[in-house]
Motif scaffolding. Structure first.
Motif, PDB file in Angstrom:
ATOM      1  N   ALA A 109      47.882  62.622  59.825  1.00  0.00           N
ATOM      2  CA  ALA A 109      49.018  61.722  59.618  1.00  0.00           C
ATOM      3  C   ALA A 109      49.064  61.298  58.150  1.00  0.00           C
ATOM      4  O   ALA A 109      48.623  60.203  57.795  1.00  0.00           O
ATOM      5  CB  ALA A 109      48.907  60.497  60.517  1.00  0.00           C
ATOM      6  N   PRO A 110      49.615  62.139  57.265  1.00  0.00           N
ATOM      7  CA  PRO A 110      49.636  61.805  55.842  1.00  0.00           C
ATOM      8  C   PRO A 110      50.654  60.734  55.459  1.00  0.00           C
ATOM      9  O   PRO A 110      50.619  60.230  54.347  1.00  0.00           O
ATOM     10  CB  PRO A 110      49.974  63.140  55.176  1.00  0.00           C
ATOM     11  N   ALA A 111      51.564  60.414  56.378  1.00  0.00           N
ATOM     12  CA  ALA A 111      52.529  59.325  56.158  1.00  0.00           C
ATOM     13  C   ALA A 111      52.535  58.474  57.421  1.00  0.00           C
ATOM     14  O   ALA A 111      52.840  58.973  58.509  1.00  0.00           O
ATOM     15  CB  ALA A 111      53.913  59.881  55.861  1.00  0.00           C
ATOM     16  N   ASP A 127      38.351  64.009  67.536  1.00  0.00           N
ATOM     17  CA  ASP A 127      37.081  64.260  66.866  1.00  0.00           C
ATOM     18  C   ASP A 127      37.166  64.077  65.356  1.00  0.00           C
ATOM     19  O   ASP A 127      36.163  63.793  64.701  1.00  0.00           O
ATOM     20  CB  ASP A 127      36.614  65.686  67.179  1.00  0.00           C
ATOM     21  N   CYS A 128      38.360  64.245  64.793  1.00  0.00           N
ATOM     22  CA  CYS A 128      38.575  64.036  63.365  1.00  0.00           C
ATOM     23  C   CYS A 128      39.971  63.468  63.177  1.00  0.00           C
ATOM     24  O   CYS A 128      40.934  63.940  63.803  1.00  0.00           O
ATOM     25  CB  CYS A 128      38.428  65.357  62.607  1.00  0.00           C
ATOM     26  N   VAL A 129      40.092  62.456  62.329  1.00  0.00           N
ATOM     27  CA  VAL A 129      41.375  61.810  62.057  1.00  0.00           C
ATOM     28  C   VAL A 129      41.545  61.717  60.543  1.00  0.00           C
ATOM     29  O   VAL A 129      40.683  61.175  59.842  1.00  0.00           O
ATOM     30  CB  VAL A 129      41.440  60.396  62.676  1.00  0.00           C
ATOM     31  N   ILE A 130      42.646  62.266  60.051  1.00  0.00           N
ATOM     32  CA  ILE A 130      42.943  62.238  58.617  1.00  0.00           C
ATOM     33  C   ILE A 130      44.271  61.510  58.450  1.00  0.00           C
ATOM     34  O   ILE A 130      45.297  61.949  58.977  1.00  0.00           O
ATOM     35  CB  ILE A 130      43.038  63.661  58.035  1.00  0.00           C
ATOM     36  N   VAL A 131      44.238  60.382  57.737  1.00  0.00           N
ATOM     37  CA  VAL A 131      45.430  59.533  57.697  1.00  0.00           C
ATOM     38  C   VAL A 131      45.851  59.156  56.274  1.00  0.00           C
ATOM     39  O   VAL A 131      45.140  59.397  55.302  1.00  0.00           O
ATOM     40  CB  VAL A 131      45.227  58.233  58.514  1.00  0.00           C
ATOM     41  N   ASP A 132      46.994  58.554  56.229  1.00  0.00           N
ATOM     42  CA  ASP A 132      47.671  58.089  55.022  1.00  0.00           C
ATOM     43  C   ASP A 132      46.813  57.066  54.270  1.00  0.00           C
ATOM     44  O   ASP A 132      46.542  55.977  54.745  1.00  0.00           O
ATOM     45  CB  ASP A 132      48.990  57.449  55.476  1.00  0.00           C
ATOM     46  N   GLY A 133      46.419  57.447  53.052  1.00  0.00           N
ATOM     47  CA  GLY A 133      45.673  56.522  52.192  1.00  0.00           C
ATOM     48  C   GLY A 133      46.423  56.276  50.900  1.00  0.00           C
ATOM     49  O   GLY A 133      45.793  56.054  49.857  1.00  0.00           O
ATOM     50  N   THR A 134      47.752  56.302  50.956  1.00  0.00           N
ATOM     51  CA  THR A 134      48.568  56.224  49.745  1.00  0.00           C
ATOM     52  C   THR A 134      48.209  55.004  48.896  1.00  0.00           C
ATOM     53  O   THR A 134      47.963  55.120  47.689  1.00  0.00           O
ATOM     54  CB  THR A 134      50.061  56.185  50.105  1.00  0.00           C
ATOM     55  N   PHE A 135      48.160  53.822  49.527  1.00  0.00           N
ATOM     56  CA  PHE A 135      47.924  52.579  48.781  1.00  0.00           C
ATOM     57  C   PHE A 135      46.716  51.829  49.344  1.00  0.00           C
ATOM     58  O   PHE A 135      46.521  51.786  50.563  1.00  0.00           O
ATOM     59  CB  PHE A 135      49.153  51.677  48.838  1.00  0.00           C
ATOM     60  N   THR A 165      43.726  60.598  53.027  1.00  0.00           N
ATOM     61  CA  THR A 165      44.346  61.594  52.174  1.00  0.00           C
ATOM     62  C   THR A 165      45.618  61.002  51.578  1.00  0.00           C
ATOM     63  O   THR A 165      45.953  59.852  51.825  1.00  0.00           O
ATOM     64  CB  THR A 165      44.653  62.876  52.984  1.00  0.00           C
ATOM     65  N   HIS A 166      46.344  61.771  50.761  1.00  0.00           N
ATOM     66  CA  HIS A 166      47.660  61.367  50.241  1.00  0.00           C
ATOM     67  C   HIS A 166      47.552  60.146  49.321  1.00  0.00           C
ATOM     68  O   HIS A 166      48.404  59.256  49.327  1.00  0.00           O
ATOM     69  CB  HIS A 166      48.598  61.070  51.420  1.00  0.00           C
ATOM     70  N   LEU A 167      46.512  60.070  48.483  1.00  0.00           N
ATOM     71  CA  LEU A 167      46.304  58.906  47.617  1.00  0.00           C
ATOM     72  C   LEU A 167      47.311  58.882  46.471  1.00  0.00           C
ATOM     73  O   LEU A 167      47.525  59.897  45.804  1.00  0.00           O
ATOM     74  CB  LEU A 167      44.882  58.923  47.031  1.00  0.00           C
TER      75      LEU A 167
END
Length: 278
Positions: free
Chosen positions: A173-175, A191-199, A243-245
């Motif tokens: 979920a990059p956004a 098992d793995c979660v990759i998420v929006d880290g923009t701010f 992700t998505h910094l």
């Protein structure tokens, strides 16, 4: 002496646009979002290199989480393929065809094959153990699509990818403008979660002087603070990564103390070129 404006990342800290490459079968890969950095990302991943035959590529298709430019402009880089398979929700497909005119631009070069992403688990391709399911998370549409399409939370989706051979799952979920119940259900047993880290925090865009809106108002839940995602991730059993910094996010600096705060919660920052096996 040249100086760096506030919020500008030094070249050695540059992060490429967020994207994934998912192996569906031997020699068959799918991109999750096609970024402006697509050419460099492919060059850095030998498994994605073209060949062995002329106009042969291991890239079988693209999965889109939304219609934002930083997630879709790279599709044009795939025009040398004979066929481009694109998985997207109905509003995203409409925006790309009606506003960006993607079909008009690319069909003289390559056939576009559209597959609709929805809430049903779909096999990526025949014989592949990998399935994908869209989890609606936001009605935020890109600026170029303002006033078009339906009012629906399928403008932005998270993707739940599952390997039926192992039963293991990854949620991407990059956004992430909200954390709806459907998303919580999707990540609860992942098992793995990759998420929006923009701010890092909600006031970062206003403090940085590049927007009068908060991070949440811009469609990105912050990492820290009330309503932040860090403690939500820390409560999950999954391996969790950001992700998505944005270039104003202190996590873009490997030496920033904010990394220690995340480490204490058991949360990571995804790195360019990282490989994750489920």
């Amino acid at each position: 002496m040249p100086h760096l404006h506030r919020g500008t990342r030094p070249p050695h800290r540059r992060r490429r646009h967020a994207s994934l490459a998912v192996q569906a079968a031997e020699g068959r890969w799918y991109l999750v979002n096609a970024t402006p950095d697509l050419g460099d990302q492919i060059e850095d991943c030998p498994d994605l290199h073209p060949g062995p035959g002329v106009r042969r590529t291991p890239l079988a298709g693209v999965l889109l989480t939304d219609a934002e430019l930083d997630h879709t402009l790279g599709i044009a880089r795939l025009r040398e393929a004979e066929r481009i398979r694109i998985h997207a929700t109905a509003p995203v497909r409409g925006a790309l065809l009606d506003r960006l005119r993607l079909g008009d631009v690319l069909t003289p070069y390559a056939a576009l094959e559209w597959r609709e992403l929805n809430g049903w688990e779909q096999q990526l391709e025949p014989g592949s153990p990998i399935t994908v399911r869209a989890v609606p998370v936001s009605a935020k549409r890109p600026r170029y699509a303002a006033g078009t399409g339906p009012e629906t939370d399928t403008w932005v989706v998270a993707l739940r990818l599952r390997d039926r051979a192992t039963g293991r799952t990854l949620v991407y979920a990059p956004a992430l403008a909200t954390w709806p119940d459907a998303f919580q259900q999707a990540v609860a047993d992942a098992d793995c979660v990759i998420v929006d880290g923009t701010f890092w925090d909600d006031d970062e865009p206003r403090r940085g002087g590049f927007s009068g809106r908060t991070a949440t108002a811009m469609g990105h839940l912050p990492i820290d603070g009330p309503g932040g995602t860090a403690h939500r991730l820390a409560s999950l059993r999954a391996r969790c990564l950001y992700t998505h910094l944005n270039n104003t996010n202190p996590l873009a600096d490997p030496a920033a103390p904010q990394h220690a705060a995340l480490t204490a919660l058991g949360v990571e920052v995804a790195a360019d070129g990282m490989e994750i096996s489920l």
